[in-house]
Design an enzyme around this catalytic site. Structure first.
Site, PDB file in Angstrom:
ATOM      1  N   GLU A 136     -66.902 -11.642 -36.994  1.00 25.05           N
ATOM      2  CA  GLU A 136     -66.094 -10.933 -38.004  1.00 25.05           C
ATOM      3  C   GLU A 136     -66.564  -9.498 -38.193  1.00 25.05           C
ATOM      4  O   GLU A 136     -65.779  -8.616 -38.536  1.00 25.05           O
ATOM      5  CB  GLU A 136     -66.155 -11.666 -39.353  1.00 25.05           C
ATOM      6  N   HIS A 168     -76.620 -30.360 -20.698  1.00 26.79           N
ATOM      7  CA  HIS A 168     -75.829 -31.355 -19.983  1.00 26.79           C
ATOM      8  C   HIS A 168     -74.338 -31.137 -20.186  1.00 26.79           C
ATOM      9  O   HIS A 168     -73.537 -32.037 -19.960  1.00 26.79           O
ATOM     10  CB  HIS A 168     -76.266 -32.757 -20.441  1.00 26.79           C
ATOM     11  N   LYS A 170     -54.661 -14.629 -43.868  1.00 23.60           N
ATOM     12  CA  LYS A 170     -54.595 -15.160 -45.234  1.00 23.60           C
ATOM     13  C   LYS A 170     -53.231 -14.841 -45.848  1.00 23.60           C
ATOM     14  O   LYS A 170     -52.602 -15.684 -46.485  1.00 23.60           O
ATOM     15  CB  LYS A 170     -55.684 -14.509 -46.106  1.00 23.60           C
TER      16      LYS A 170
HETATM   17  O1  PA5 Z   1     -66.916 -12.991 -44.471  1.00 21.86           O
HETATM   18  C1  PA5 Z   1     -65.856 -13.024 -45.066  1.00 21.86           C
HETATM   19  O2  PA5 Z   1     -65.490 -12.116 -45.818  1.00 21.86           O
HETATM   20  C2  PA5 Z   1     -64.944 -14.218 -44.955  1.00 21.86           C
HETATM   21  O3  PA5 Z   1     -65.356 -15.122 -44.003  1.00 21.86           O
HETATM   22  C3  PA5 Z   1     -64.870 -14.941 -46.288  1.00 21.86           C
HETATM   23  O4  PA5 Z   1     -66.143 -15.387 -46.645  1.00 21.86           O
HETATM   24  C4  PA5 Z   1     -63.903 -16.121 -46.244  1.00 21.86           C
HETATM   25  O5  PA5 Z   1     -62.655 -15.682 -45.793  1.00 21.86           O
HETATM   26  C5  PA5 Z   1     -63.755 -16.734 -47.630  1.00 21.86           C
HETATM   27  O6  PA5 Z   1     -63.371 -15.757 -48.556  1.00 21.86           O
HETATM   28  P1  PA5 Z   1     -63.574 -15.963 -50.095  1.00 21.86           P
HETATM   29  O7  PA5 Z   1     -64.997 -16.158 -50.403  1.00 21.86           O
HETATM   30  O8  PA5 Z   1     -63.031 -14.723 -50.713  1.00 21.86           O
HETATM   31  O9  PA5 Z   1     -62.767 -17.183 -50.496  1.00 21.86           O
END
Ligand code: PA5
Length: 486
Positions: free
Chosen positions: A312, A341, A455
């Site tokens: 990310e 394996h 989202k």
């Molecule tokens: O790193 C990030 O920003 C995302 O992976 C969020 O943690 C994930 O989408 C969950 O978001 P939130 O904590 O706002 O529900």
């Protein structure tokens, strides 16, 4: 903010508790000396990387002092640890099951800490369990969720649900929360709802904050500027850890001690700078895939956590000046010895497009010797009476040797032991390595526009008002064309 290192501290010289074990990054096996100049890093390339990365060390230190990388302050924030410990202290006595509702950065750190620092049979064996059972429900698979609810429904008064969402608007977490909320209301009434839920979310913004205030839920805060994947050392990860008997003070101390090492302006003494520079260099020389392979069950959750952090943060369409770059190493998790394996055939003989990072543990918490070989099978004698840890670590060496024979670059992060202190170091090392890598790639490490679009598309498909136009745009790809169904 309490406890932040004052500006100007010479972090290379800050005292680290040397009596305690430090994790180390071993990088000889990415060098040209070991795997040749076509695939390895030559001495002159390393020198050029040091020159390129050294100003970035200073830049990151400055950004940090200016409060631009809030995650770096978390290990020094005594207030969060205090609040977490107080709440855990109040709830622990009446909690047999702790259920985390969250996804991505609001779940992976919790699982990583639990897997690393509590025994494998934690949830099943009361004798091995220093706190409640822990369940991290990071998906909305209805069959999985129903199975869990069937099990927990008659235990609700002994179950705490920790709903975690930084934005408070994530559909998966919100829907889980709404199911649990109704269940608690039906079975335990409004007081039960208040007693059994802890909300971890933004200090003031977002839907979850609004609900928590309106309902009178116990709350923990995620500090401003800390993104989900960098939040494990905030209340996001610390609460479930503290509830389940993990020493969060040692965890934070490990991170603080690593902070000194990764702030060091001498490139050759800075493990995050070297790690990022090698990853960056090898990516640019065709190693587009980054495999993290722990030789330890305990560390495999960290490899999952790393996958999110790396993917990310570094997978971006545009660089900081707006040019289209579509950049980013693909992080993969493998587990030693299991995946020898499954994956190693490809890793050795397939395309030489991977950088391997092994996680190695020198001293396991527990060990066991192999029994004697049966009389009918004297050929198993070489295993008889040997420690499993020796076998596992020799398998790591053997796999690494085999990969090196085929000029595959290998890094190793060496843990003397796995404990809260070394896990805190590892988390912080990789968070800061990610910041270095982002700076080297010239991208924004801290946003995730592609995740946001997914989202919003979910909102549109679920009929949320305000998303009608997006719903129209999605329709052609969301509807199944029967002509293409075989
Ligand atoms: O790193 C990030 O920003 C995302 O992976 C969020 O943690 C994930 O989408 C969950 O978001 P939130 O904590 O706002 O529900």
């Amino acid at each position: 903010m309490p406890g932040i290192i004052p500006a100007g501290t010479n972090k290379c010289e800050r005292n680290i508790a040397v009596a305690e074990s430090q994790i180390k990054l071993y990088y000889k096996n990415v060098t040209a000396e070991v795997i040749g100049p076509e695939h390895g890093v030559t001495a002159s390339q390393l020198k050029a990387l040091a020159e390129r990365t050294s100003p970035i060390i200073q830049q990151l230190n400055k950004e940090r002092q200016a409060g631009k990388t809030a995650y770096r302050d978390l290990p020094f924030n005594t207030q969060i640890a205090q609040q977490v410990k107080e709440l855990a202290g109040r709830l622990k006595g009446r909690c047999e099951n702790l259920v985390v509702l969250g996804i991505g950065g609001s779940a992976l750190g919790n699982m990583a800490l639990q897997t690393a620092l509590n025994p494998y049979m934690h949830n099943l064996d009361e004798a091995q369990r220093p706190g409640p059972r822990l369940f991290v429900l990071d998906n909305i698979d209805p069959a999985q969720f129903c199975s869990f609810l069937d099990w927990v429904s008659d235990k609700l008064d002994k179950t705490i649900f920790n709903v975690i969402s930084k934005s408070g608007r994530t559909a998966e977490t919100a829907s889980q929360f709404m199911i649990v909320r109704q269940l608690l209301l039906d079975k335990l009434g409004p007081a039960g709802l208040q007693n059994q839920i802890v909300a971890t979310t933004d200090r003031e913004k977002g839907t979850l904050r609004k609900i928590a205030t309106d309902t009178g839920l116990s709350c923990l805060e995620i500090p401003d500027g800390v993104g989900g994947r960098f939040s494990v050392l905030s209340a996001v990860g610390l609460f479930s850890a503290a509830m389940c008997g993990i020493d969060i003070d040692s965890l934070l101390k490990g991170a603080r001690d690593m902070d000194a090492r990764v702030s060091c302006e001498d490139f050759y003494k800075n493990p995050a700078a070297i790690n990022a520079a090698i990853n960056y260099h090898l990516y640019n020389r065709g190693k587009k895939i980054s495999v993290m392979m722990p030789y330890s069950y305990a560390l495999q959750g960290l490899a999952d956590w790393y996958r999110q952090l790396w993917a990310e943060s570094l997978g971006k369409a545009k660089d900081l000046t707006g040019n289209e770059v579509h950049i980013g190493p693909t992080p993969i998790k493998a587990l030693g010895a299991t995946d020898q394996h499954s994956q190693v055939q490809l890793y050795r003989e397939g395309p030489n497009d991977k950088l391997f990072t092994f996680l190695q543990v020198n001293n396991f918490d527990k060990d066991i010797k192999t029994g004697p070989a049966p009389d009918c099978a004297p050929e198993l004698g070489f295993l008889a009476g040997g420690d499993l840890s020796t076998l596992l670590n020799n398998e790591k060496k053997a796999t690494e040797y085999a990969l090196l024979k085929d000029q595959r670059p290998c890094l190793t992060v060496v843990f003397d032991k796995v404990n809260a202190y070394t896990i805190g170091q590892f988390i912080y090392l990789y968070e800061v390595t990610t910041s270095f890598a982002g700076a080297l790639f010239g991208i924004n490490t801290y946003d995730q526009p592609a995740v946001e679009l997914g989202k919003e598309a979910t909102f549109a498909l679920m009929g949320r008002s305000g998303y009608e136009k997006l719903a129209q745009q999605i329709r052609p790809s969301a509807e199944v064309d029967a002509d293409f169904l075989v």
